[in-house]
Write an enzyme that holds these catalytic residues in place. Sequence first.
Site, mmCIF file in Angstrom:
data_model
loop_
_atom_site.group_PDB
_atom_site.id
_atom_site.type_symbol
_atom_site.label_atom_id
_atom_site.label_comp_id
_atom_site.label_asym_id
_atom_site.label_seq_id
_atom_site.Cartn_x
_atom_site.Cartn_y
_atom_site.Cartn_z
ATOM 1 N N TYR A 107 15.986 74.463 24.100
ATOM 2 C CA TYR A 107 16.246 73.672 22.722
ATOM 3 C C TYR A 107 16.982 75.042 22.035
ATOM 4 O O TYR A 107 16.832 76.294 22.833
ATOM 5 C CB TYR A 107 15.521 74.112 21.453
ATOM 6 C CG TYR A 107 14.359 73.059 21.529
ATOM 7 C CD1 TYR A 107 14.658 71.565 20.588
ATOM 8 C CD2 TYR A 107 12.431 72.083 22.537
ATOM 9 C CE1 TYR A 107 13.740 70.812 21.043
ATOM 10 C CE2 TYR A 107 12.423 71.170 22.219
ATOM 11 C CZ TYR A 107 12.593 70.628 21.832
ATOM 12 O OH TYR A 107 11.722 69.263 21.872
ATOM 13 N N ARG B 16 18.303 76.753 19.181
ATOM 14 C CA ARG B 16 18.663 76.377 17.762
ATOM 15 C C ARG B 16 17.886 77.584 16.822
ATOM 16 O O ARG B 16 17.586 77.263 15.726
ATOM 17 C CB ARG B 16 16.962 75.313 17.341
ATOM 18 C CG ARG B 16 15.629 76.078 17.151
ATOM 19 C CD ARG B 16 14.452 74.437 17.477
ATOM 20 N NE ARG B 16 14.848 73.326 16.802
ATOM 21 C CZ ARG B 16 13.645 72.022 16.752
ATOM 22 N NH1 ARG B 16 12.918 72.209 17.687
ATOM 23 N NH2 ARG B 16 13.964 71.802 16.416
ATOM 24 N N ASP C 268 8.590 58.303 17.187
ATOM 25 C CA ASP C 268 9.694 58.435 15.667
ATOM 26 C C ASP C 268 9.601 56.147 15.764
ATOM 27 O O ASP C 268 9.616 56.885 14.234
ATOM 28 C CB ASP C 268 10.934 58.622 15.637
ATOM 29 C CG ASP C 268 11.053 60.634 15.952
ATOM 30 O OD1 ASP C 268 10.081 60.520 15.539
ATOM 31 O OD2 ASP C 268 11.716 60.887 17.506
#
Length: 323
Positions: free
Chosen positions: A106, A108, A261
Site C-alpha cells: 500500500y 496511502r 466484500d
Amino acid sequence: MSELKVLTMGEAMAMFIADEPGKLEDCFSYKRYVAGAETNVAIGLSRLGIKTAWMSKVGDDSFGRMILKTLTNEGVDVSNVLVDAFNPTGFQLKSKVEQGDPVVEYFRKNSSASKISLEDFPLEKLPLTQHLHLTGIPPAISSSFRELSWEVLNHLKQKGVTVSFDPNLRPSLWPNEREMINIVNRFAEEADWLLPGMKEGEILTGYSNKEDIASYYLELGVKFVVIKLGEEGAYFATQNERKEVPGFAVTKVVDTVGAGDGFAVGVISALLEGATYQEAVVRGNAIGAKAVMSSGDHEGLPNMAELEHFMKKGVVQSCLNYR
C-alpha cells in the site's frame, strides 16, 4: 433506484495487479483497477439494483478521477465525495498468484482519504438512507476518519438506520494489536449485523470457536452475527437461531481479495429485500464464491441475473478463502 438505501464510507485507491506471477519487484507490467472494501460493496449493491452512495475524499489527480468515473459508471452515488487539491489519492500494488493470497503493498500515507474529518461532512447534511455499512478500515486510517465514522454511526443509529459492520482487520495500519481490538470492537458492538471472518473473530474476542465468538457479540447487543469460515461456508447466529451454511462450488480461484466484500453484498442486499437470515447467508456465500473467480476486487461481483444463474448450480463445500 431513486431512493438511497445504503450509505458507505471509506478509502478507495488505484490498484495495479501484476500481469505475471512472481515478486512485485520483478514485474514490469500491471493492469489498473479500483480498490477499496467499501467501494467494492457499493458497486456490488448497485449491480443488484440497490441505490448506494459512497462518501469519501479523493485527490485532484488521475487516480481520483478514475475512481469517480468508475463508481459513476457503476451507478454509485458519488455526490458526497470531496476532491482534495492538496493530498493525493492512494494506490497499491498487488501480485498475481496461482494459489493462496496475493502480496499487496500500500502507498496511502497522507492520502486524501486519511485527511477526512468531521468538518468535511457535517452530520446534519448526511444523505437520508435506510442502511449504513462500515468496515474497520476507516477507523484505522487516521484519528480524524475514526471520529467521523463514529459520529456518523451514532447519528444514523439514532434515526433508526440499520448498521452492518465488517471488521476487515488491517493490523499494519494500527499502532498495536490492543488498540486495534479495542477500537474495532467499539464499532462492532454497535452494529445490527456483524460480519467477521473466523480469524478476525478469534483476534477480537479471544475465543477459538465460532459459537463462542458469536455469543460474545450477541451478548453485547448485536442482532445478527455471521462468521465467514473459508471453505466451510459461513456460520450465523441470532438470539433464536444458529446454523452453519455451506459455500458454493468454485471452478477456479483467481483472486481471493474482495471475497469478503462480496459476501457482505449478498447478506446486506438480501436482508434489505426482506429475506431470512439463512437466505441472506446463502446469497453471501454465492457472491463471495463468484468474486474469487475473477481478477480485481469487484470485477467478479454479479448483477441479479448472473447471481440467480450461479445460485441454481447448487450449494456444496467450496474452496474459497474469505479475507
